[in-house]
Motif scaffolding. Structure first.
Motif, PDB file in Angstrom:
ATOM      1  N   ALA A  36      13.916  22.511  39.323  1.00  0.00           N
ATOM      2  CA  ALA A  36      14.846  21.378  39.405  1.00  0.00           C
ATOM      3  C   ALA A  36      16.294  21.825  39.273  1.00  0.00           C
ATOM      4  O   ALA A  36      17.197  21.200  39.858  1.00  0.00           O
ATOM      5  CB  ALA A  36      14.510  20.340  38.333  1.00  0.00           C
ATOM      6  N   ILE A  37      16.542  22.893  38.512  1.00  0.00           N
ATOM      7  CA  ILE A  37      17.926  23.343  38.328  1.00  0.00           C
ATOM      8  C   ILE A  37      18.316  24.418  39.351  1.00  0.00           C
ATOM      9  O   ILE A  37      19.396  25.012  39.255  1.00  0.00           O
ATOM     10  CB  ILE A  37      18.172  23.872  36.902  1.00  0.00           C
ATOM     11  N   GLY A  38      17.432  24.680  40.323  1.00  0.00           N
ATOM     12  CA  GLY A  38      17.782  25.606  41.395  1.00  0.00           C
ATOM     13  C   GLY A  38      17.779  27.066  40.980  1.00  0.00           C
ATOM     14  O   GLY A  38      18.628  27.841  41.437  1.00  0.00           O
ATOM     15  N   MET A  39      16.802  27.466  40.167  1.00  0.00           N
ATOM     16  CA  MET A  39      16.806  28.837  39.668  1.00  0.00           C
ATOM     17  C   MET A  39      16.659  29.866  40.778  1.00  0.00           C
ATOM     18  O   MET A  39      17.282  30.931  40.737  1.00  0.00           O
ATOM     19  CB  MET A  39      15.696  29.021  38.629  1.00  0.00           C
ATOM     20  N   ASP A 111      19.078  11.398  41.333  1.00  0.00           N
ATOM     21  CA  ASP A 111      20.103  11.514  42.373  1.00  0.00           C
ATOM     22  C   ASP A 111      21.343  12.223  41.837  1.00  0.00           C
ATOM     23  O   ASP A 111      21.877  13.145  42.478  1.00  0.00           O
ATOM     24  CB  ASP A 111      20.477  10.124  42.894  1.00  0.00           C
ATOM     25  N   LEU A 112      21.793  11.816  40.653  1.00  0.00           N
ATOM     26  CA  LEU A 112      22.972  12.454  40.055  1.00  0.00           C
ATOM     27  C   LEU A 112      22.681  13.917  39.739  1.00  0.00           C
ATOM     28  O   LEU A 112      23.500  14.801  40.030  1.00  0.00           O
ATOM     29  CB  LEU A 112      23.376  11.718  38.778  1.00  0.00           C
ATOM     30  N   GLY A 113      21.520  14.187  39.149  1.00  0.00           N
ATOM     31  CA  GLY A 113      21.186  15.562  38.794  1.00  0.00           C
ATOM     32  C   GLY A 113      21.125  16.477  39.996  1.00  0.00           C
ATOM     33  O   GLY A 113      21.599  17.621  39.950  1.00  0.00           O
ATOM     34  N   GLU A 114      20.547  15.995  41.089  1.00  0.00           N
ATOM     35  CA  GLU A 114      20.471  16.810  42.300  1.00  0.00           C
ATOM     36  C   GLU A 114      21.864  17.109  42.855  1.00  0.00           C
ATOM     37  O   GLU A 114      22.126  18.224  43.331  1.00  0.00           O
ATOM     38  CB  GLU A 114      19.617  16.100  43.354  1.00  0.00           C
ATOM     39  N   ARG A 115      22.752  16.135  42.774  1.00  0.00           N
ATOM     40  CA  ARG A 115      24.121  16.366  43.240  1.00  0.00           C
ATOM     41  C   ARG A 115      24.852  17.350  42.341  1.00  0.00           C
ATOM     42  O   ARG A 115      25.662  18.156  42.797  1.00  0.00           O
ATOM     43  CB  ARG A 115      24.870  15.040  43.324  1.00  0.00           C
ATOM     44  N   ILE A 116      24.572  17.282  41.035  1.00  0.00           N
ATOM     45  CA  ILE A 116      25.177  18.228  40.097  1.00  0.00           C
ATOM     46  C   ILE A 116      24.726  19.647  40.424  1.00  0.00           C
ATOM     47  O   ILE A 116      25.542  20.573  40.517  1.00  0.00           O
ATOM     48  CB  ILE A 116      24.799  17.865  38.647  1.00  0.00           C
ATOM     49  N   VAL A 117      23.419  19.819  40.598  1.00  0.00           N
ATOM     50  CA  VAL A 117      22.885  21.148  40.899  1.00  0.00           C
ATOM     51  C   VAL A 117      23.456  21.674  42.210  1.00  0.00           C
ATOM     52  O   VAL A 117      23.878  22.839  42.298  1.00  0.00           O
ATOM     53  CB  VAL A 117      21.346  21.113  40.951  1.00  0.00           C
ATOM     54  N   THR A 122      26.728  25.526  44.994  1.00  0.00           N
ATOM     55  CA  THR A 122      27.662  25.731  46.096  1.00  0.00           C
ATOM     56  C   THR A 122      28.958  26.363  45.599  1.00  0.00           C
ATOM     57  O   THR A 122      29.480  27.314  46.197  1.00  0.00           O
ATOM     58  CB  THR A 122      27.968  24.399  46.804  1.00  0.00           C
ATOM     59  N   ALA A 123      29.459  25.850  44.466  1.00  0.00           N
ATOM     60  CA  ALA A 123      30.699  26.387  43.917  1.00  0.00           C
ATOM     61  C   ALA A 123      30.504  27.809  43.405  1.00  0.00           C
ATOM     62  O   ALA A 123      31.368  28.674  43.585  1.00  0.00           O
ATOM     63  CB  ALA A 123      31.204  25.486  42.789  1.00  0.00           C
ATOM     64  N   TRP A 124      29.372  28.065  42.749  1.00  0.00           N
ATOM     65  CA  TRP A 124      29.104  29.394  42.208  1.00  0.00           C
ATOM     66  C   TRP A 124      29.063  30.439  43.320  1.00  0.00           C
ATOM     67  O   TRP A 124      29.680  31.503  43.228  1.00  0.00           O
ATOM     68  CB  TRP A 124      27.793  29.362  41.444  1.00  0.00           C
ATOM     69  N   GLU A 125      28.334  30.109  44.401  1.00  0.00           N
ATOM     70  CA  GLU A 125      28.249  31.057  45.508  1.00  0.00           C
ATOM     71  C   GLU A 125      29.617  31.275  46.150  1.00  0.00           C
ATOM     72  O   GLU A 125      30.002  32.403  46.472  1.00  0.00           O
ATOM     73  CB  GLU A 125      27.248  30.565  46.551  1.00  0.00           C
ATOM     74  N   ALA A 126      30.371  30.189  46.323  1.00  0.00           N
ATOM     75  CA  ALA A 126      31.675  30.296  46.973  1.00  0.00           C
ATOM     76  C   ALA A 126      32.663  31.097  46.147  1.00  0.00           C
ATOM     77  O   ALA A 126      33.418  31.934  46.669  1.00  0.00           O
ATOM     78  CB  ALA A 126      32.237  28.901  47.253  1.00  0.00           C
ATOM     79  N   ILE A 127      32.664  30.887  44.831  1.00  0.00           N
ATOM     80  CA  ILE A 127      33.696  31.481  43.988  1.00  0.00           C
ATOM     81  C   ILE A 127      33.437  32.962  43.709  1.00  0.00           C
ATOM     82  O   ILE A 127      34.289  33.644  43.119  1.00  0.00           O
ATOM     83  CB  ILE A 127      33.829  30.688  42.663  1.00  0.00           C
ATOM     84  N   THR A 128      32.290  33.476  44.151  1.00  0.00           N
ATOM     85  CA  THR A 128      32.093  34.924  44.058  1.00  0.00           C
ATOM     86  C   THR A 128      32.977  35.656  45.056  1.00  0.00           C
ATOM     87  O   THR A 128      33.150  36.870  44.947  1.00  0.00           O
ATOM     88  CB  THR A 128      30.617  35.308  44.310  1.00  0.00           C
ATOM     89  N   ASP A 129      33.538  34.929  46.018  1.00  0.00           N
ATOM     90  CA  ASP A 129      34.533  35.490  46.935  1.00  0.00           C
ATOM     91  C   ASP A 129      35.893  35.439  46.254  1.00  0.00           C
ATOM     92  O   ASP A 129      36.328  34.373  45.807  1.00  0.00           O
ATOM     93  CB  ASP A 129      34.546  34.686  48.242  1.00  0.00           C
ATOM     94  N   GLN A 130      36.591  36.561  46.173  1.00  0.00           N
ATOM     95  CA  GLN A 130      37.847  36.622  45.436  1.00  0.00           C
ATOM     96  C   GLN A 130      38.890  35.680  45.994  1.00  0.00           C
ATOM     97  O   GLN A 130      39.673  35.074  45.243  1.00  0.00           O
ATOM     98  CB  GLN A 130      38.397  38.053  45.421  1.00  0.00           C
ATOM     99  N   ALA A 131      38.936  35.527  47.310  1.00  0.00           N
ATOM    100  CA  ALA A 131      39.921  34.627  47.922  1.00  0.00           C
ATOM    101  C   ALA A 131      39.659  33.185  47.498  1.00  0.00           C
ATOM    102  O   ALA A 131      40.602  32.422  47.234  1.00  0.00           O
ATOM    103  CB  ALA A 131      39.878  34.752  49.440  1.00  0.00           C
ATOM    104  N   VAL A 132      38.396  32.808  47.432  1.00  0.00           N
ATOM    105  CA  VAL A 132      38.039  31.454  46.996  1.00  0.00           C
ATOM    106  C   VAL A 132      38.379  31.283  45.525  1.00  0.00           C
ATOM    107  O   VAL A 132      38.911  30.238  45.112  1.00  0.00           O
ATOM    108  CB  VAL A 132      36.543  31.176  47.246  1.00  0.00           C
ATOM    109  N   LEU A 221      36.125  22.507  38.394  1.00  0.00           N
ATOM    110  CA  LEU A 221      36.870  21.611  39.280  1.00  0.00           C
ATOM    111  C   LEU A 221      36.282  21.615  40.686  1.00  0.00           C
ATOM    112  O   LEU A 221      36.281  20.583  41.374  1.00  0.00           O
ATOM    113  CB  LEU A 221      38.347  22.010  39.321  1.00  0.00           C
ATOM    114  N   MET A 222      35.768  22.767  41.116  1.00  0.00           N
ATOM    115  CA  MET A 222      35.091  22.847  42.407  1.00  0.00           C
ATOM    116  C   MET A 222      33.727  22.172  42.349  1.00  0.00           C
ATOM    117  O   MET A 222      33.379  21.350  43.205  1.00  0.00           O
ATOM    118  CB  MET A 222      34.899  24.310  42.823  1.00  0.00           C
ATOM    119  N   ALA A 223      32.954  22.531  41.329  1.00  0.00           N
ATOM    120  CA  ALA A 223      31.557  22.100  41.260  1.00  0.00           C
ATOM    121  C   ALA A 223      31.411  20.588  41.144  1.00  0.00           C
ATOM    122  O   ALA A 223      30.469  20.006  41.690  1.00  0.00           O
ATOM    123  CB  ALA A 223      30.862  22.788  40.086  1.00  0.00           C
ATOM    124  N   TYR A 224      32.332  19.947  40.414  1.00  0.00           N
ATOM    125  CA  TYR A 224      32.196  18.516  40.124  1.00  0.00           C
ATOM    126  C   TYR A 224      33.244  17.666  40.838  1.00  0.00           C
ATOM    127  O   TYR A 224      33.494  16.529  40.451  1.00  0.00           O
ATOM    128  CB  TYR A 224      32.270  18.298  38.605  1.00  0.00           C
TER     129      TYR A 224
END
Length: 279
Positions: A36-39, A111-117, A122-132, A221-224
Protein backbone atom coordinates in the motif's frame (compact mmCIF):
# COMPACT_ATOMS: atom_id res chain seq x y z
CA UNK A 1 10.58 9.62 3.81
CA UNK A 2 14.29 8.87 4.05
CA UNK A 3 16.62 10.71 1.76
CA UNK A 4 18.04 8.10 -0.61
CA UNK A 5 21.53 9.38 -1.19
CA UNK A 6 25.04 8.56 -0.07
CA UNK A 7 26.57 11.49 1.80
CA UNK A 8 29.82 9.71 2.53
CA UNK A 9 31.86 11.34 -0.24
CA UNK A 10 31.81 14.59 1.69
CA UNK A 11 33.84 12.91 4.44
CA UNK A 12 36.63 11.24 2.49
CA UNK A 13 38.04 11.86 -0.81
CA UNK A 14 35.28 -8.14 -2.82
CA UNK A 15 35.74 -8.49 0.71
CA UNK A 16 32.84 -8.72 3.13
CA UNK A 17 29.88 -11.01 3.69
CA UNK A 18 28.05 -12.50 0.76
CA UNK A 19 25.21 -10.46 -0.67
CA UNK A 20 21.76 -11.30 0.61
CA UNK A 21 20.07 -13.64 -1.84
CA UNK A 22 16.48 -13.59 -0.64
CA UNK A 23 14.28 -11.61 1.69
CA UNK A 24 13.16 -13.23 4.95
CA UNK A 25 9.43 -13.94 5.17
CA UNK A 26 7.07 -11.31 6.53
CA UNK A 27 3.43 -11.68 7.56
CA UNK A 28 0.79 -11.25 4.90
CA UNK A 29 -0.65 -8.20 6.66
CA UNK A 30 2.80 -6.60 6.73
CA UNK A 31 3.33 -7.30 3.04
CA UNK A 32 -0.09 -5.78 2.29
CA UNK A 33 0.92 -2.66 4.21
CA UNK A 34 4.24 -2.39 2.35
CA UNK A 35 2.40 -2.81 -0.94
CA UNK A 36 0.00 0.00 0.00
CA UNK A 37 2.88 2.40 0.67
CA UNK A 38 4.60 1.55 -2.63
CA UNK A 39 7.61 -0.28 -1.24
CA UNK A 40 8.54 -1.90 -4.55
CA UNK A 41 8.61 1.51 -6.24
CA UNK A 42 10.70 2.81 -3.34
CA UNK A 43 13.21 -0.01 -3.82
CA UNK A 44 13.45 0.81 -7.52
CA UNK A 45 14.17 4.45 -6.70
CA UNK A 46 16.84 3.42 -4.20
CA UNK A 47 18.41 1.12 -6.81
CA UNK A 48 18.50 3.86 -9.45
CA UNK A 49 19.93 6.46 -7.06
CA UNK A 50 22.40 3.99 -5.57
CA UNK A 51 23.75 2.90 -8.94
CA UNK A 52 24.16 6.48 -10.12
CA UNK A 53 25.80 7.73 -6.92
CA UNK A 54 27.89 4.59 -6.56
CA UNK A 55 29.28 4.90 -10.07
CA UNK A 56 30.07 8.55 -9.33
CA UNK A 57 32.40 7.56 -6.49
CA UNK A 58 35.06 6.65 -9.04
CA UNK A 59 35.75 10.31 -9.84
CA UNK A 60 36.30 11.13 -6.16
CA UNK A 61 38.11 8.07 -4.87
CA UNK A 62 39.98 6.37 -7.72
CA UNK A 63 39.75 8.53 -10.90
CA UNK A 64 40.15 6.59 -14.11
CA UNK A 65 40.75 3.26 -12.38
CA UNK A 66 37.25 1.86 -12.22
CA UNK A 67 35.79 1.75 -15.68
CA UNK A 68 33.45 -1.07 -16.63
CA UNK A 69 34.67 -3.19 -13.72
CA UNK A 70 33.51 -0.65 -11.13
CA UNK A 71 30.20 -0.17 -12.92
CA UNK A 72 29.67 -3.93 -12.83
CA UNK A 73 30.45 -4.06 -9.10
CA UNK A 74 27.97 -1.27 -8.36
CA UNK A 75 25.28 -2.90 -10.50
CA UNK A 76 25.72 -6.18 -8.62
CA UNK A 77 25.64 -4.43 -5.24
CA UNK A 78 22.41 -2.60 -6.01
CA UNK A 79 20.32 -5.56 -7.09
CA UNK A 80 16.65 -5.03 -6.13
CA UNK A 81 16.49 -8.41 -4.37
CA UNK A 82 19.45 -7.41 -2.19
CA UNK A 83 17.91 -4.12 -1.09
CA UNK A 84 14.57 -5.79 -0.47
CA UNK A 85 16.22 -8.45 1.70
CA UNK A 86 18.01 -5.85 3.82
CA UNK A 87 14.81 -3.86 4.25
CA UNK A 88 12.90 -6.94 5.38
CA UNK A 89 15.72 -7.96 7.74
CA UNK A 90 15.80 -4.51 9.31
CA UNK A 91 12.04 -4.06 9.49
CA UNK A 92 10.95 -4.56 13.15
CA UNK A 93 7.79 -6.49 12.40
CA UNK A 94 7.49 -7.64 16.00
CA UNK A 95 6.57 -4.05 16.95
CA UNK A 96 3.74 -3.93 14.42
CA UNK A 97 0.59 -5.70 15.59
CA UNK A 98 -1.75 -6.96 12.91
CA UNK A 99 -4.48 -4.47 13.78
CA UNK A 100 -2.02 -1.57 13.46
CA UNK A 101 -0.79 -2.87 10.13
CA UNK A 102 -4.41 -3.03 8.99
CA UNK A 103 -4.97 0.60 10.05
CA UNK A 104 -1.93 1.73 8.08
CA UNK A 105 -3.01 -0.27 5.03
CA UNK A 106 -6.50 1.18 5.20
CA UNK A 107 -5.22 4.75 5.35
CA UNK A 108 -2.83 4.42 2.43
CA UNK A 109 -5.37 2.43 0.40
CA UNK A 110 -7.92 5.24 0.67
CA UNK A 111 -8.26 7.82 -2.08
CA UNK A 112 -6.25 10.34 -0.05
CA UNK A 113 -3.65 7.76 0.94
CA UNK A 114 -3.11 6.65 -2.65
CA UNK A 115 -2.62 10.25 -3.73
CA UNK A 116 -0.15 10.79 -0.88
CA UNK A 117 1.88 7.73 -1.89
CA UNK A 118 1.84 8.72 -5.55
CA UNK A 119 2.96 12.25 -4.72
CA UNK A 120 5.76 11.07 -2.44
CA UNK A 121 7.13 8.52 -4.88
CA UNK A 122 6.93 10.89 -7.84
CA UNK A 123 8.69 13.64 -5.93
CA UNK A 124 11.31 11.28 -4.49
CA UNK A 125 12.23 9.92 -7.91
CA UNK A 126 12.29 13.39 -9.47
CA UNK A 127 14.37 15.04 -6.75
CA UNK A 128 17.18 12.51 -7.14
CA UNK A 129 18.04 14.63 -10.19
CA UNK A 130 20.25 17.50 -9.02
CA UNK A 131 18.63 20.02 -11.36
CA UNK A 132 15.20 19.15 -9.97
CA UNK A 133 16.50 19.37 -6.41
CA UNK A 134 17.97 22.81 -7.10
CA UNK A 135 14.65 24.00 -8.53
CA UNK A 136 12.76 22.56 -5.55
CA UNK A 137 15.12 24.40 -3.20
CA UNK A 138 14.31 27.66 -4.93
CA UNK A 139 10.60 27.02 -4.44
CA UNK A 140 11.25 26.47 -0.74
CA UNK A 141 13.29 29.66 -0.43
CA UNK A 142 10.47 31.56 -2.13
CA UNK A 143 7.94 30.16 0.35
CA UNK A 144 10.23 31.21 3.18
CA UNK A 145 10.56 34.73 1.83
CA UNK A 146 6.80 35.02 1.48
CA UNK A 147 6.15 33.44 4.91
CA UNK A 148 3.77 31.06 3.17
CA UNK A 149 1.43 29.48 5.77
CA UNK A 150 1.90 26.12 4.05
CA UNK A 151 5.26 25.93 5.78
CA UNK A 152 3.55 26.04 9.17
CA UNK A 153 1.68 22.86 8.27
CA UNK A 154 4.90 21.25 7.09
CA UNK A 155 6.57 22.32 10.35
CA UNK A 156 3.94 20.38 12.28
CA UNK A 157 4.12 17.43 9.91
CA UNK A 158 7.90 17.27 10.12
CA UNK A 159 7.93 17.63 13.91
CA UNK A 160 5.30 14.99 14.67
CA UNK A 161 7.12 12.47 12.48
CA UNK A 162 10.59 13.33 13.70
CA UNK A 163 11.74 13.52 10.10
CA UNK A 164 14.80 15.69 10.69
CA UNK A 165 16.29 13.47 13.39
CA UNK A 166 15.41 10.25 11.53
CA UNK A 167 17.09 11.49 8.36
CA UNK A 168 20.13 12.92 10.13
CA UNK A 169 20.70 9.70 12.04
CA UNK A 170 20.21 7.69 8.86
CA UNK A 171 22.86 9.75 7.07
CA UNK A 172 25.28 9.51 10.00
CA UNK A 173 24.79 5.74 10.21
CA UNK A 174 25.37 5.40 6.46
CA UNK A 175 28.50 7.54 6.61
CA UNK A 176 29.85 5.53 9.53
CA UNK A 177 29.16 2.28 7.67
CA UNK A 178 30.82 3.60 4.50
CA UNK A 179 34.01 4.63 6.28
CA UNK A 180 34.08 1.38 8.25
CA UNK A 181 33.73 -0.52 4.99
CA UNK A 182 36.63 1.41 3.49
CA UNK A 183 38.78 0.75 6.55
CA UNK A 184 37.94 -2.97 6.59
CA UNK A 185 38.68 -3.11 2.86
CA UNK A 186 42.21 -1.78 3.32
CA UNK A 187 41.79 1.76 1.99
CA UNK A 188 44.18 3.11 4.62
CA UNK A 189 47.66 2.10 5.73
CA UNK A 190 46.18 0.62 8.88
CA UNK A 191 42.59 0.03 10.04
CA UNK A 192 40.95 3.07 11.63
CA UNK A 193 39.46 2.48 15.10
CA UNK A 194 35.69 2.75 15.14
CA UNK A 195 35.76 5.49 17.77
CA UNK A 196 37.86 7.66 15.43
CA UNK A 197 35.44 7.02 12.58
CA UNK A 198 32.54 7.92 14.86
CA UNK A 199 34.22 11.18 15.89
CA UNK A 200 34.82 12.13 12.26
CA UNK A 201 31.26 11.31 11.29
CA UNK A 202 29.75 13.34 14.15
CA UNK A 203 31.80 16.38 13.11
CA UNK A 204 29.65 16.49 9.98
CA UNK A 205 26.35 16.44 11.92
CA UNK A 206 25.61 20.22 11.77
CA UNK A 207 26.13 20.33 8.00
CA UNK A 208 24.08 17.19 7.46
CA UNK A 209 21.26 18.58 9.62
CA UNK A 210 21.18 21.84 7.65
CA UNK A 211 21.21 19.98 4.34
CA UNK A 212 18.52 17.59 5.58
CA UNK A 213 16.15 20.39 6.56
CA UNK A 214 16.52 22.02 3.16
CA UNK A 215 15.95 18.72 1.37
CA UNK A 216 12.96 17.72 3.49
CA UNK A 217 10.99 20.91 2.96
CA UNK A 218 11.86 21.07 -0.73
CA UNK A 219 10.74 17.47 -1.14
CA UNK A 220 7.52 17.93 0.84
CA UNK A 221 6.49 21.02 -1.11
CA UNK A 222 6.76 18.90 -4.26
CA UNK A 223 5.20 15.75 -2.84
CA UNK A 224 2.12 17.42 -1.33
CA UNK A 225 1.60 20.21 -3.84
CA UNK A 226 -1.72 18.71 -4.93
CA UNK A 227 -3.06 18.27 -1.40
CA UNK A 228 -5.34 20.87 0.13
CA UNK A 229 -4.53 22.17 3.60
CA UNK A 230 -7.39 20.06 4.94
CA UNK A 231 -5.97 16.93 3.32
CA UNK A 232 -2.52 17.67 4.72
CA UNK A 233 -4.15 18.15 8.14
CA UNK A 234 -5.67 14.68 7.76
CA UNK A 235 -2.21 13.26 7.03
CA UNK A 236 -0.84 15.01 10.11
CA UNK A 237 -3.68 13.54 12.19
CA UNK A 238 -2.82 10.07 10.94
CA UNK A 239 0.86 10.68 11.73
CA UNK A 240 -0.09 11.61 15.31
CA UNK A 241 -2.02 8.35 15.81
CA UNK A 242 -0.46 5.20 17.25
CA UNK A 243 -0.67 3.55 13.84
CA UNK A 244 0.98 6.53 12.16
CA UNK A 245 3.82 6.61 14.67
CA UNK A 246 4.45 2.89 14.21
CA UNK A 247 4.36 3.24 10.45
CA UNK A 248 6.95 5.98 10.54
CA UNK A 249 9.36 4.35 12.99
CA UNK A 250 9.24 0.84 11.53
CA UNK A 251 9.64 1.93 7.93
CA UNK A 252 12.54 4.20 8.85
CA UNK A 253 14.20 1.24 10.60
CA UNK A 254 13.94 -0.75 7.38
CA UNK A 255 15.38 2.09 5.30
CA UNK A 256 18.20 2.61 7.78
CA UNK A 257 19.15 -1.06 7.50
CA UNK A 258 19.30 -0.77 3.71
CA UNK A 259 21.40 2.37 3.62
CA UNK A 260 23.80 1.24 6.35
CA UNK A 261 24.39 -2.17 4.81
CA UNK A 262 24.73 -0.84 1.27
CA UNK A 263 27.05 1.96 2.40
CA UNK A 264 29.33 -0.54 4.13
CA UNK A 265 29.48 -2.73 1.04
CA UNK A 266 30.05 0.23 -1.24
CA UNK A 267 32.91 1.51 0.93
CA UNK A 268 34.38 -1.98 1.15
CA UNK A 269 34.27 -2.41 -2.63
CA UNK A 270 35.68 1.07 -3.26
CA UNK A 271 38.65 0.29 -1.02
CA UNK A 272 39.66 -2.57 -3.29
CA UNK A 273 39.76 -0.26 -6.29
CA UNK A 274 41.61 2.43 -4.33
CA UNK A 275 44.35 -0.06 -3.48
CA UNK A 276 44.42 -1.47 -7.00
CA UNK A 277 43.18 -4.89 -5.95
CA UNK A 278 39.60 -5.19 -7.29
CA UNK A 279 38.18 -8.67 -7.51
Amino acid sequence: MLRAICLSVSLVIGAGPALAQSAPPLREDTLAMLDAIGMEQSINIMVQAGVRDGRGLEDDLFPGRGGAAWGSVVDRLYAPDTLRAYFYEGFPEDRLAEDRAAEITAFFSSDLGERIVEGELTAWEAITDQAVEDAANEVYFQHLAEANPRLELLDRFTEVNGFVDFNVMGALNANFAFLRGMSDGGAYERPIPEDMILTQVWQSEPDIREDTILWLYSFQLMAYADLTDEELEAYIAFSESDAGQLYNSTVFAGYDAVFSEMSYRLGNAAALFMTGEPT
